[in-house]
Design an enzyme around this catalytic site. Sequence first.
Site, mmCIF file in Angstrom:
data_model
loop_
_atom_site.group_PDB
_atom_site.id
_atom_site.type_symbol
_atom_site.label_atom_id
_atom_site.label_comp_id
_atom_site.label_asym_id
_atom_site.label_seq_id
_atom_site.Cartn_x
_atom_site.Cartn_y
_atom_site.Cartn_z
ATOM 1 N N ARG A 161 0.839 -1.215 0.000
ATOM 2 C CA ARG A 161 0.000 0.000 0.000
ATOM 3 C C ARG A 161 0.870 1.260 0.000
ATOM 4 O O ARG A 161 0.573 2.232 0.685
ATOM 5 C CB ARG A 161 -0.939 0.034 1.212
ATOM 6 C CG ARG A 161 -1.982 -1.056 1.250
ATOM 7 C CD ARG A 161 -2.947 -0.969 0.072
ATOM 8 N NE ARG A 161 -4.060 -1.903 0.207
ATOM 9 C CZ ARG A 161 -4.006 -3.181 -0.197
ATOM 10 N NH1 ARG A 161 -2.927 -3.680 -0.759
ATOM 11 N NH2 ARG A 161 -5.070 -3.956 -0.037
ATOM 12 N N SER A 235 -10.891 -0.922 2.943
ATOM 13 C CA SER A 235 -10.172 -1.054 4.218
ATOM 14 C C SER A 235 -9.816 0.338 4.713
ATOM 15 O O SER A 235 -9.180 1.110 3.986
ATOM 16 C CB SER A 235 -8.862 -1.830 4.030
ATOM 17 O OG SER A 235 -9.101 -3.130 3.585
ATOM 18 N N GLU A 331 -5.366 3.756 5.836
ATOM 19 C CA GLU A 331 -5.015 3.534 4.429
ATOM 20 C C GLU A 331 -5.655 4.624 3.581
ATOM 21 O O GLU A 331 -5.115 5.055 2.566
ATOM 22 C CB GLU A 331 -5.529 2.164 3.971
ATOM 23 C CG GLU A 331 -5.183 1.874 2.528
ATOM 24 C CD GLU A 331 -6.069 0.829 1.884
ATOM 25 O OE1 GLU A 331 -7.011 1.213 1.166
ATOM 26 O OE2 GLU A 331 -5.798 -0.370 2.081
HETATM 27 P P1 FAD Z 1 -9.203 8.352 -5.350
HETATM 28 O O1 FAD Z 1 -9.904 7.916 -4.131
HETATM 29 O O2 FAD Z 1 -9.910 9.302 -6.247
HETATM 30 O O3 FAD Z 1 -7.783 8.953 -4.967
HETATM 31 C C1 FAD Z 1 -6.946 8.298 -4.048
HETATM 32 C C2 FAD Z 1 -5.640 9.097 -3.903
HETATM 33 O O4 FAD Z 1 -4.907 9.058 -5.114
HETATM 34 C C3 FAD Z 1 -5.883 10.587 -3.624
HETATM 35 O O5 FAD Z 1 -4.828 11.043 -2.825
HETATM 36 C C4 FAD Z 1 -5.813 11.213 -5.009
HETATM 37 O O6 FAD Z 1 -5.428 12.579 -4.966
HETATM 38 C C5 FAD Z 1 -4.752 10.372 -5.666
HETATM 39 N N1 FAD Z 1 -4.955 10.210 -7.121
HETATM 40 C C6 FAD Z 1 -6.010 9.637 -7.742
HETATM 41 N N2 FAD Z 1 -5.805 9.621 -9.067
HETATM 42 C C7 FAD Z 1 -4.615 10.208 -9.298
HETATM 43 C C8 FAD Z 1 -3.853 10.497 -10.460
HETATM 44 N N3 FAD Z 1 -4.267 10.175 -11.685
HETATM 45 N N4 FAD Z 1 -2.667 11.130 -10.300
HETATM 46 C C9 FAD Z 1 -2.202 11.468 -9.079
HETATM 47 N N5 FAD Z 1 -2.881 11.224 -7.942
HETATM 48 C C10 FAD Z 1 -4.067 10.599 -8.042
HETATM 49 N N6 FAD Z 1 -7.668 -0.956 -2.518
HETATM 50 C C11 FAD Z 1 -6.802 -2.001 -2.634
HETATM 51 O O7 FAD Z 1 -5.594 -1.804 -2.761
HETATM 52 N N7 FAD Z 1 -7.252 -3.289 -2.608
HETATM 53 C C12 FAD Z 1 -8.545 -3.602 -2.474
HETATM 54 O O8 FAD Z 1 -8.909 -4.783 -2.466
HETATM 55 C C13 FAD Z 1 -9.481 -2.525 -2.364
HETATM 56 N N8 FAD Z 1 -10.805 -2.778 -2.196
HETATM 57 C C14 FAD Z 1 -11.681 -1.742 -2.053
HETATM 58 C C15 FAD Z 1 -13.039 -2.049 -1.900
HETATM 59 C C16 FAD Z 1 -13.968 -1.026 -1.740
HETATM 60 C C17 FAD Z 1 -15.425 -1.375 -1.572
HETATM 61 C C18 FAD Z 1 -13.530 0.321 -1.763
HETATM 62 C C19 FAD Z 1 -14.531 1.435 -1.634
HETATM 63 C C20 FAD Z 1 -12.186 0.638 -1.913
HETATM 64 C C21 FAD Z 1 -11.243 -0.407 -2.059
HETATM 65 N N9 FAD Z 1 -9.871 -0.156 -2.224
HETATM 66 C C22 FAD Z 1 -8.993 -1.196 -2.374
HETATM 67 C C23 FAD Z 1 -9.361 1.228 -2.204
HETATM 68 C C24 FAD Z 1 -9.466 1.942 -3.578
HETATM 69 O O9 FAD Z 1 -10.372 1.284 -4.423
HETATM 70 C C25 FAD Z 1 -8.116 2.035 -4.273
HETATM 71 O O10 FAD Z 1 -7.190 2.725 -3.466
HETATM 72 C C26 FAD Z 1 -8.210 2.743 -5.628
HETATM 73 O O11 FAD Z 1 -6.987 2.628 -6.325
HETATM 74 C C27 FAD Z 1 -8.588 4.217 -5.496
HETATM 75 O O12 FAD Z 1 -8.856 4.708 -6.791
HETATM 76 P P2 FAD Z 1 -9.643 6.058 -7.016
HETATM 77 O O13 FAD Z 1 -9.553 6.374 -8.465
HETATM 78 O O14 FAD Z 1 -11.002 5.962 -6.436
HETATM 79 O O15 FAD Z 1 -8.746 7.069 -6.190
HETATM 80 N N1 EPU Z 2 -10.418 -10.825 9.905
HETATM 81 C C1 EPU Z 2 -11.020 -10.902 11.123
HETATM 82 N N2 EPU Z 2 -12.061 -10.055 11.379
HETATM 83 C C2 EPU Z 2 -12.508 -9.157 10.481
HETATM 84 C C3 EPU Z 2 -11.864 -9.045 9.235
HETATM 85 C C4 EPU Z 2 -10.807 -9.912 8.957
HETATM 86 O O1 EPU Z 2 -10.655 -11.707 11.974
HETATM 87 O O2 EPU Z 2 -13.466 -8.440 10.795
HETATM 88 C C5 EPU Z 2 -9.343 -11.788 9.581
HETATM 89 C C6 EPU Z 2 -9.833 -12.806 8.531
HETATM 90 O O3 EPU Z 2 -10.503 -13.876 9.126
HETATM 91 C C7 EPU Z 2 -8.546 -13.224 7.868
HETATM 92 C C8 EPU Z 2 -7.689 -11.977 7.947
HETATM 93 O O4 EPU Z 2 -8.254 -11.138 8.960
HETATM 94 O O5 EPU Z 2 -7.924 -14.232 8.597
HETATM 95 C C9 EPU Z 2 -7.578 -11.225 6.623
HETATM 96 O O6 EPU Z 2 -8.879 -10.846 6.194
HETATM 97 P P1 EPU Z 2 -9.230 -10.594 4.649
HETATM 98 O O7 EPU Z 2 -8.788 -11.758 3.827
HETATM 99 O O8 EPU Z 2 -10.653 -10.182 4.569
HETATM 100 O O9 EPU Z 2 -8.284 -9.411 4.235
HETATM 101 P P2 EPU Z 2 -7.809 -8.083 4.967
HETATM 102 O O10 EPU Z 2 -6.404 -8.266 5.410
HETATM 103 O O11 EPU Z 2 -8.802 -7.642 5.980
HETATM 104 C C10 EPU Z 2 -6.743 -7.107 2.811
HETATM 105 C C11 EPU Z 2 -6.750 -5.810 2.087
HETATM 106 C C12 EPU Z 2 -7.978 -5.689 1.210
HETATM 107 C C13 EPU Z 2 -7.975 -6.847 0.202
HETATM 108 C C14 EPU Z 2 -7.982 -8.162 0.995
HETATM 109 C C15 EPU Z 2 -7.882 -9.360 0.085
HETATM 110 C C16 EPU Z 2 -5.507 -4.250 3.427
HETATM 111 C C17 EPU Z 2 -5.552 -3.058 4.324
HETATM 112 N N3 EPU Z 2 -6.683 -4.707 3.008
HETATM 113 O O12 EPU Z 2 -7.829 -7.074 3.730
HETATM 114 O O13 EPU Z 2 -7.897 -4.475 0.484
HETATM 115 O O14 EPU Z 2 -9.092 -6.798 -0.646
HETATM 116 O O15 EPU Z 2 -6.848 -8.185 1.882
HETATM 117 O O16 EPU Z 2 -6.593 -9.471 -0.396
HETATM 118 O O17 EPU Z 2 -4.421 -4.716 3.118
HETATM 119 C C18 EPU Z 2 -8.435 -2.165 0.602
HETATM 120 O O18 EPU Z 2 -7.216 -1.955 0.572
HETATM 121 O O19 EPU Z 2 -9.281 -1.240 0.620
HETATM 122 C C19 EPU Z 2 -8.914 -3.552 0.615
HETATM 123 C C20 EPU Z 2 -10.201 -3.881 0.672
#
Ligand code: FAD
Ligand code: EPU
Length: 335
Positions: A161, A235, A331
């Site tokens: 991240r 997250s 994050e």
């Molecule tokens: P924004 O929220 O619009 O911007 C995020 C940051 O990046 C801000 O600081 C912005 O200024 C900057 N930025 C955006 N675009 C640019 C650009 N073109 N140039 C320079 N700076 C820029 N993240 C994960 O890593 N893994 C996951 O599994 C994951 N799951 C998610 C699930 C949900 C339901 C949600 C809501 C979010 C999740 N995220 C996850 C977080 C998010 O989706 C990512 O961080 C994504 O890359 C953000 O993209 P965005 O375009 O919405 O960025």
């Molecule tokens: N867990 C709990 N309680 C909870 C949630 C999770 O005990 O309420 C435990 C789960 O049982 C599991 C472990 O934590 O053993 C990991 O959980 P999970 O697989 O759901 O993933 P996470 O670590 O909570 C991360 C990323 C997610 C990404 C998933 C899958 C971060 C901060 N988050 O979540 O990214 O989708 O792994 O790879 O690294 C995001 O960045 O926004 C995001 C959603």
Amino acid sequence: MKTNISLLPYHTFGAKVNADFFTTFSNKEELTTILDQKPNDQNFIILGGGSNILFTKDFHGLIIKNEISGFEVISEDDHHITLKIGAGENWHDTVMQTVEKGWQGIENLALIPGTVGASPIQNIGAYGVEVKDVIQKVEFYHFDKKETFEYSNQECAFGYRNSIFKNELKGKIAVLSITIQLNKNWNFNTSYGAIEDEIENQGIENLTPLDLANVIIKIRESKLPDPNEIGNCGSFFKNPVLPKEDALKIIEKHPDAPHYIVGEEAIKIPAGWLIQTAGWKGKSLGNVGTYPKQALVLVNNGGATGEEAWALALQIQKDVKSQFGISIEPEVNIL
Ligand code: FAD
Ligand code: EPU
């Protein structure tokens, strides 16, 4: 240029906030014109899909939304395909476009909201894959130097991240495009969590990139709230990476604590588990709570302000610190 505009359609948490000014750009020339014409002292941010931002108050400045499109094959041989993708493209649609063509590499990153341009900023990751695994180059425009740069994967200094764009270059650049290399000879990563079980449940025998993307989508839908239905920013905190000794003390006290070895000297403990164990899973404070199926996600239960979400985040941070001695860091970008 729009003025005093509601940001509700432009971020996923659903906070009722306004921005003083709002505009969009579709190419570098439009971006440089916007930057040249704005007052020097005006605060501004580049916005993608707003899925990793929490607006805690109205934004007094200019929101510049990236809408650069493009999906171009740069080179291709029997084994690989190299693509240049515009920063304003939707990430998930891009994943689906690649898997439907049978190209492998980003299927584990299906259903992550937001834009392609934001993907290298925090090096998005899920289910054992990070975007750094496929990125060859990131093209960006530097506001002060007024120049376009192309950084190699190594120059982006990717980490968990993390990247140079969250550090030295934070707020100083706009990502214009990314170049990624995908595989025609498939090499799947199915080791994370429930992937193998889900493949078996679905009775899939000859796994394709599209199959795996659909498996990931199914798993994600069972755990994470859909921002179109329940406001959230994914997250809220990063998973803390602890010195081995500190982590081992927690594991000794809580033998059920999930954990992942990171190199020789560090262990990652999921923040979701820490928050759940601190008693916050499914609990609310005002209009904000933690998602009952995933405590790491703060959800808008209806009408929540970003300020309320931040108050809950601080309370959770404090409780995790007092119970485990661990500081969990957001994050999400807090504005
Ligand atoms: P924004 O929220 O619009 O911007 C995020 C940051 O990046 C801000 O600081 C912005 O200024 C900057 N930025 C955006 N675009 C640019 C650009 N073109 N140039 C320079 N700076 C820029 N993240 C994960 O890593 N893994 C996951 O599994 C994951 N799951 C998610 C699930 C949900 C339901 C949600 C809501 C979010 C999740 N995220 C996850 C977080 C998010 O989706 C990512 O961080 C994504 O890359 C953000 O993209 P965005 O375009 O919405 O960025
Ligand atoms: N867990 C709990 N309680 C909870 C949630 C999770 O005990 O309420 C435990 C789960 O049982 C599991 C472990 O934590 O053993 C990991 O959980 P999970 O697989 O759901 O993933 P996470 O670590 O909570 C991360 C990323 C997610 C990404 C998933 C899958 C971060 C901060 N988050 O979540 O990214 O989708 O792994 O790879 O690294 C995001 O960045 O926004 C995001 C959603």
